[in-house]
Design an enzyme around this catalytic site. Structure first.
Site, PDB file in Angstrom:
ATOM      1  N   HIS A  80     -64.535 -15.839 -87.888  1.00 33.11           N
ATOM      2  CA  HIS A  80     -64.500 -15.051 -86.658  1.00 33.11           C
ATOM      3  C   HIS A  80     -64.484 -13.547 -86.957  1.00 33.11           C
ATOM      4  O   HIS A  80     -64.135 -12.753 -86.088  1.00 33.11           O
ATOM      5  CB  HIS A  80     -63.292 -15.455 -85.822  1.00 33.11           C
ATOM      6  CG  HIS A  80     -63.334 -16.892 -85.390  1.00 33.11           C
ATOM      7  ND1 HIS A  80     -63.957 -17.292 -84.228  1.00 33.11           N
ATOM      8  CD2 HIS A  80     -62.880 -18.015 -85.992  1.00 33.11           C
ATOM      9  CE1 HIS A  80     -63.853 -18.614 -84.116  1.00 33.11           C
ATOM     10  NE2 HIS A  80     -63.211 -19.075 -85.179  1.00 33.11           N
ATOM     11  N   LYS A 139     -52.947   6.327-113.368  1.00 30.19           N
ATOM     12  CA  LYS A 139     -51.497   6.447-113.549  1.00 30.19           C
ATOM     13  C   LYS A 139     -51.133   7.847-114.071  1.00 30.19           C
ATOM     14  O   LYS A 139     -50.163   8.460-113.621  1.00 30.19           O
ATOM     15  CB  LYS A 139     -50.993   5.390-114.530  1.00 30.19           C
ATOM     16  CG  LYS A 139     -51.025   3.968-114.000  1.00 30.19           C
ATOM     17  CD  LYS A 139     -50.533   2.998-115.060  1.00 30.19           C
ATOM     18  CE  LYS A 139     -50.570   1.563-114.588  1.00 30.19           C
ATOM     19  NZ  LYS A 139     -50.133   0.614-115.646  1.00 30.19           N
ATOM     20  N   GLY A 178     -51.929  -8.139-118.174  1.00 31.40           N
ATOM     21  CA  GLY A 178     -51.160  -8.422-116.977  1.00 31.40           C
ATOM     22  C   GLY A 178     -51.822  -9.412-116.055  1.00 31.40           C
ATOM     23  O   GLY A 178     -51.172 -10.295-115.483  1.00 31.40           O
ATOM     24  N   ARG A 179     -53.147  -9.311-115.890  1.00 33.66           N
ATOM     25  CA  ARG A 179     -53.844 -10.192-114.958  1.00 33.66           C
ATOM     26  C   ARG A 179     -53.973 -11.616-115.490  1.00 33.66           C
ATOM     27  O   ARG A 179     -54.428 -12.513-114.778  1.00 33.66           O
ATOM     28  CB  ARG A 179     -55.208  -9.621-114.616  1.00 33.66           C
ATOM     29  CG  ARG A 179     -56.092  -9.298-115.822  1.00 33.66           C
ATOM     30  CD  ARG A 179     -57.255  -8.404-115.419  1.00 33.66           C
ATOM     31  NE  ARG A 179     -58.078  -7.971-116.542  1.00 33.66           N
ATOM     32  CZ  ARG A 179     -57.819  -6.938-117.314  1.00 33.66           C
ATOM     33  NH1 ARG A 179     -56.711  -6.232-117.121  1.00 33.66           N
ATOM     34  NH2 ARG A 179     -58.633  -6.593-118.291  1.00 33.66           N
ATOM     35  N   GLU A 197     -60.871  -5.745-112.465  1.00 39.38           N
ATOM     36  CA  GLU A 197     -60.195  -4.998-113.525  1.00 39.38           C
ATOM     37  C   GLU A 197     -60.741  -5.405-114.883  1.00 39.38           C
ATOM     38  O   GLU A 197     -60.776  -4.598-115.816  1.00 39.38           O
ATOM     39  CB  GLU A 197     -58.681  -5.234-113.458  1.00 39.38           C
ATOM     40  CG  GLU A 197     -57.878  -4.278-114.352  1.00 39.38           C
ATOM     41  CD  GLU A 197     -56.387  -4.315-114.051  1.00 39.38           C
ATOM     42  OE1 GLU A 197     -55.951  -3.614-113.122  1.00 39.38           O
ATOM     43  OE2 GLU A 197     -55.665  -5.052-114.745  1.00 39.38           O
ATOM     44  N   LYS A 210     -43.602  -4.366-118.460  1.00 42.53           N
ATOM     45  CA  LYS A 210     -43.630  -4.381-119.919  1.00 42.53           C
ATOM     46  C   LYS A 210     -42.901  -3.179-120.489  1.00 42.53           C
ATOM     47  O   LYS A 210     -42.080  -3.289-121.392  1.00 42.53           O
ATOM     48  CB  LYS A 210     -45.070  -4.409-120.418  1.00 42.53           C
ATOM     49  CG  LYS A 210     -45.207  -4.505-121.936  1.00 42.53           C
ATOM     50  CD  LYS A 210     -46.661  -4.496-122.378  1.00 42.53           C
ATOM     51  CE  LYS A 210     -47.387  -5.735-121.920  1.00 42.53           C
ATOM     52  NZ  LYS A 210     -48.774  -5.807-122.440  1.00 42.53           N
ATOM     53  N   GLU A 249     -44.077   2.196-109.766  1.00 31.39           N
ATOM     54  CA  GLU A 249     -43.764   1.449-108.552  1.00 31.39           C
ATOM     55  C   GLU A 249     -42.614   0.478-108.774  1.00 31.39           C
ATOM     56  O   GLU A 249     -41.690   0.359-107.945  1.00 31.39           O
ATOM     57  CB  GLU A 249     -45.007   0.679-108.081  1.00 31.39           C
ATOM     58  CG  GLU A 249     -46.178   1.557-107.681  1.00 31.39           C
ATOM     59  CD  GLU A 249     -47.122   1.851-108.843  1.00 31.39           C
ATOM     60  OE1 GLU A 249     -48.253   2.272-108.589  1.00 31.39           O
ATOM     61  OE2 GLU A 249     -46.707   1.653-110.022  1.00 31.39           O
TER      62      GLU A 249
END
Length: 545
Positions: free
Chosen positions: A383, A511, A266-267, A352, A205, A211
């Site tokens: 397992h 951040k 964002g999510r 979040e 955005k 990152e």
């Protein structure tokens, strides 16, 4: 000033639910089935092609009725209408949360924003069609065959999940995903790709996400090293961003940019231009079906009564176990390898959104919100961590997600997969008594004395609550409905807990501190002193260089 938010423990039905939970703590779900011959039908809901079977939950009709009253006490119907209607539900940032608008075809009262959404959809369709038809060429005139989406969080988890889940519907372009700032992530992705046939989508955005920008700069150098000029970059880069100026400085012109809006977290953004890589991977028609499946769930959520509203029931089950049985985690078990990324996606969506310690009005909470959500695709978990689910000391409610058919054509093997999922669900409910354990050992040829000694180790208490969500097949529409189901479940839980599910200040803090530490590591003398432990670790990093 924000009005006082009712707290869960202050709702009129809370005390009754406490009493009911105490009375059911040692109840047997198997006994509930024996006493209620219609339970397997009464505790089942169907909506949008999905079926929710919650009959194996530690729940009777009296407790369900009390939970529904809790939803009414929390004014959940009004909150649902506020979300769908575009009211400000994110009070700390004074924004609506309009992710439902991203998959809507009609929006009463929100026509201006819907026009923006439709314009973005048109641009997405243009690029999806252009790439899949082989019209997009790189700097060497070679046709683009691979797309790399560079993002993180919601700009990565949702698109990555959808592209992998809908691989049977893949078009002519392969889509890859890079999120981690660890250079190995990008390096491992690019080593099998060719610069002249690769296009990057940068999802940020602000166009400043550390990152994403770091990986994007490396990708640009990769292009330049292969012979692409700065004038060629527009053939290889698209951006999903609000910062057109920063994108232009990078080398991406405005006509190669699609929007990100403040009114979509964002999510919740896979339905927006952030989902461009999905539209490219599956082709536009299938992406539209994905949107339509989510829209169908939105309509169900907005109109179904509480007692038959699938997201509401899932939310009430979450509240039931977190706040009345002290369950600190929730496991999601998709019995389809294509859905192996679903727990990762739901982790962000749930934790979040609802990992909060104060109410919407800023009051510190004295009850738990936001359980730890985790999981993995079946049958691998059987397992590894299923041992804890069956015999561990902590209650961990489970959701089994099972497509009833397979795209692979291998129906016999798929039958085994479904049988495993249903078996795990049943085993969690019925458990195994000491007598059954001893009988099993004797049948294996174990001596009676040794069988008596070992039996306690084979006992499984049962009554481990779980739901089974089935879908006829994993289609784009079914996936859209499934993701929207969990979005709305998350919102409902936030409403009942009295929290804001749409901000994430804890993420922002990390951040900020990350930027400070990076500056200190880079030798910035203006950075304030860190705590002694952090300073020692920075020094250790310097010594290793």
């Amino acid at each position: 000033m924000q009005a006082s938010t009712p707290l869960l423990t202050q709702l009129p039905s809370y005390a009754r639910l406490q009493s009911l939970a105490t009375s059911l703590a040692n109840a047997s779900v198997e006994d509930m089935f024996r006493r209620d011959r219609s339970r397997q039908d009464d505790f089942v809901l169907q909506a949008c092609g999905l079926e929710l079977d919650y009959s194996k939950q530690l729940l009777n009709k009296e407790a369900l009725s009390a939970l529904l009253q809790l939803a009414t006490d929390a004014e959940l119907p009004r909150a649902i209408a506020s979300l769908i209607g575009g009211d400000i539900v994110n009070n700390t940032e004074e924004r609506p949360a309009l992710h439902t608008l991203l998959r809507a075809r009609h929006a009463r009262g929100l026509e201006d924003k819907l026009a923006e959404v439709q314009s973005a959809r048109d641009t997405m369709r243009h690029w999806a069609d252009r790439l899949n038809s082989g019209q997009q060429q790189g700097f060497s005139s070679a046709v683009i065959t691979d797309v790399v989406n560079i993002g993180i969080g919601g700009s990565d988890l949702g698109p990555r999940l959808v592209s992998e889940a809908l691989r049977p519907f893949q078009g002519n372009v392969a889509c890859h995903y890079v999120a981690n700032v660890d250079p190995a992530d990008l390096q491992n992705t690019l080593q099998d790709l060719s610069p002249d046939t690769t296009l990057f989508i940068i999802c940020s955005k602000s166009f400043r996400t550390e990152e994403t920008l770091t990986n994007s700069l490396v990708a640009r150098e990769w292009m330049r090293d292969a012979g692409a000029s700065d004038a060629d970059l527009d053939k290889h880069f698209l951006a999903i961003t609000s910062n057109l100026e920063a994108a232009a400085d990078f080398g991406i012109p405005s006509e190669n940019c699609l929007p990100m809006w403040d009114w979509v977290g964002g999510r919740y953004s896979v339905w927006s231009a952030v989902g461009l890589s999905c539209a490219i991977a599956t082709g536009w028609r299938h992406f539209e079906e994905f949107l339509a499946g989510a829209e169908a769930m939105d309509q169900h959520f907005a109109s179904a009564p509480l007692e038959s509203n699938m997201p509401v029931i899932l939310s009430l089950l979450e509240i039931w176990y977190v706040n009345f049985f002290n369950a600190g985690s929730h496991v999601v078990l998709p019995y389809d390898n294509s859905l192996q990324r679903l727990p990762d996606f739901l982790q962000q969506l749930s934790m979040e959104s609802n990992g909060k310690r104060v109410s919407k009005s800023g009051v510190a909470l004295d009850y738990t919100t936001g359980p730890v959500l985790w999981g993995a695709a079946g049958t691998m978990g059987q397992h590894s961590f299923h041992q804890l689910l069956h015999q561990g000391t902590a209650m961990c409610p489970a959701d089994f997600i099972i497509p009833l058919t397979t795209h692979t054509g291998m129906s016999a093997q798929h039958r085994r997969l479904v049988a495993n999922g249903l078996a795990q669900s049943r085993a969690m409910m019925v458990g195994r008594s000491k007598a059954e354990a001893e009988t099993s050992l004797l049948q294996r040829g174990v001596e009676p004395a040794r069988a008596d000694e070992l039996a306690a180790h084979l006992v499984m208490p049962g009554n481990r609550p779980n739901s089974v969500i089935t879908l006829p097949s994993l289609t784009p529409a079914a996936l859209g409905a499934l993701l929207a189901l969990y979005e709305h479940r998350t919102y409902c839980s936030g409403v009942i807990w009295g929290i804001n599910s749409f901000d994430q200040w804890g993420v922002e803090s990390g951040k900020e501190i990350g930027g400070q530490i990076h500056s200190a590591m880079s030798g910035d003398p203006t950075q304030a002193a860190m705590d002694p432990a952090t300073e020692r670790l920075i020094a250790r990093w310097r010594d290793a260089q």
